[in-house]
Scaffold this motif. Structure first.
Motif, mmCIF file in Angstrom:
data_model
loop_
_atom_site.group_PDB
_atom_site.id
_atom_site.type_symbol
_atom_site.label_atom_id
_atom_site.label_comp_id
_atom_site.label_asym_id
_atom_site.label_seq_id
_atom_site.Cartn_x
_atom_site.Cartn_y
_atom_site.Cartn_z
ATOM 1 N N ALA A 92 0.793 -1.072 0.103
ATOM 2 C CA ALA A 92 -0.203 0.077 -0.027
ATOM 3 C C ALA A 92 0.853 1.325 -0.135
ATOM 4 N N LEU A 93 1.949 1.216 0.814
ATOM 5 C CA LEU A 93 2.656 2.493 0.818
ATOM 6 C C LEU A 93 3.619 2.736 -0.347
ATOM 7 N N ALA A 94 3.811 1.690 -1.075
ATOM 8 C CA ALA A 94 5.046 1.548 -2.329
ATOM 9 C C ALA A 94 4.013 1.515 -3.699
ATOM 10 N N ALA A 100 -2.926 10.437 3.981
ATOM 11 C CA ALA A 100 -2.121 10.256 5.212
ATOM 12 C C ALA A 100 -0.940 9.265 4.855
ATOM 13 N N ARG A 101 -0.324 9.299 3.533
ATOM 14 C CA ARG A 101 0.665 8.206 3.488
ATOM 15 C C ARG A 101 2.028 8.453 4.216
ATOM 16 N N SER A 102 2.478 9.749 4.333
ATOM 17 C CA SER A 102 3.749 9.964 4.803
ATOM 18 C C SER A 102 3.390 9.909 6.566
ATOM 19 N N SER A 103 2.230 10.264 6.645
ATOM 20 C CA SER A 103 2.149 10.308 8.311
ATOM 21 C C SER A 103 1.995 8.463 8.875
ATOM 22 N N VAL A 104 1.499 7.678 8.025
ATOM 23 C CA VAL A 104 1.362 6.198 8.108
ATOM 24 C C VAL A 104 3.014 5.678 7.989
#
Length: 265
Positions: A92-94, A100-104
């Motif tokens: 999911a992140l890649a 909220a990607r950076s916060s996650v």
């Protein structure tokens, strides 16, 4: 410049590497040697005489194999949980962009930078406020929590290095999304997933600080070793440590052989 000095400069890196390797292996050698010791007292710290009694009866000490079995079960389940959740989070992140990607990402990697005692106390406080009884499940949840970051790191690095054109080529050849994932994406990401799983297993099995805060009356193998060191260290602990070291070395050798055969083929 004299010949010995020239030889030393030429082989300095090799000598330093061998010295470091010897320094790392020396404790394992000592544990192996003292697994054949028969001490006169309770503490297995001085060599007395050679004996194989501990090897013939590794479970001769009360609750030793029970704590070992518990640690293995917790490590296996924690590895499965952290690997599945960590792999999905890494993809999911890649692969996806969301608000909220950076916060996650920051929250996921925070346990790696946080001292274990802080995380252990925080989890213990959470369980107490929720009224959860300490035991197997609190240890398992705590282990999955701190192993998750390591799996995400390993899998994410592998996924981000993948060439997206491989998946596009599979789709051009009429592969379904499931077929593309199973036959292209998953095999490429497999080394990162396996690395994260192995790291999770080692961290979970070896953990003491987080386990000690969230175990209650449950005793895992590291806690048993710590407790036995206060009243007397049985030789069977050295036996189990030697066996675990031998299994780890065997797995590394098998992996090296398999990798060498694949390169030659």
């Amino acid at each position: 410049m004299t010949s010995p000095v020239r030889w030393l400069r030429r082989n300095l890196v090799v000598i330093a590497g061998l010295g470091t390797l010897a320094y790392l292996i020396l404790p394992n050698v000592i544990v192996t040697v003292f697994s054949f010791n028969k001490p006169n007292g309770r503490f297995n710290y001085e060599w007395q005489r050679f004996s194989t009694d501990a090897w013939t009866d590794p479970c001769g000490v009360a609750d030793l194999c029970g704590s070992l079995s518990l640690s293995l079960r917790i490590a296996v389940w924690a590895t499965l949980g952290a690997t599945v959740l960590g792999t999905m989070i890494a993809f999911a992140l890649a692969r996806h962009r969301f608000r909220a990607r950076s916060s996650v990402s920051t929250l996921i990697f925070l346990p790696m930078a946080m001292p274990e005692v802080v995380m252990a106390a925080s989890l213990a406080t959470l369980f107490l406020n929720m009224g959860v009884s300490f035991g197997f499940w609190t240890i398992l949840i705590a282990h999955i929590t701190f192993c998750l970051s390591f799996v995400v790191t390993a899998v994410k690095a592998r996924v981000m290095s993948m060439d997206p054109r491989l998946e596009q080529a599979a789709q051009d050849l009429y592969a379904t999304p499931l077929q593309t994932f199973l036959r292209v994406t998953l095999p490429i990401a497999a080394p990162g997933i396996v690395a994260g799983a192995l790291l999770s297993f080692a961290l979970s099995f070896d953990d003491f600080i987080i386990t000690n805060f969230n175990a209650g009356s449950t005793v895992t193998f590291p806690m048993y070793v710590w407790g036995s060191a206060q009243r007397g260290t049985p030789v069977q602990i050295n036996v189990i440590g030697t066996a675990m070291f031998a299994v780890a070395v065997l797995c590394v050798l098998v992996a090296q052989l398999v990798g060498g055969r694949r390169k030659r083929s």
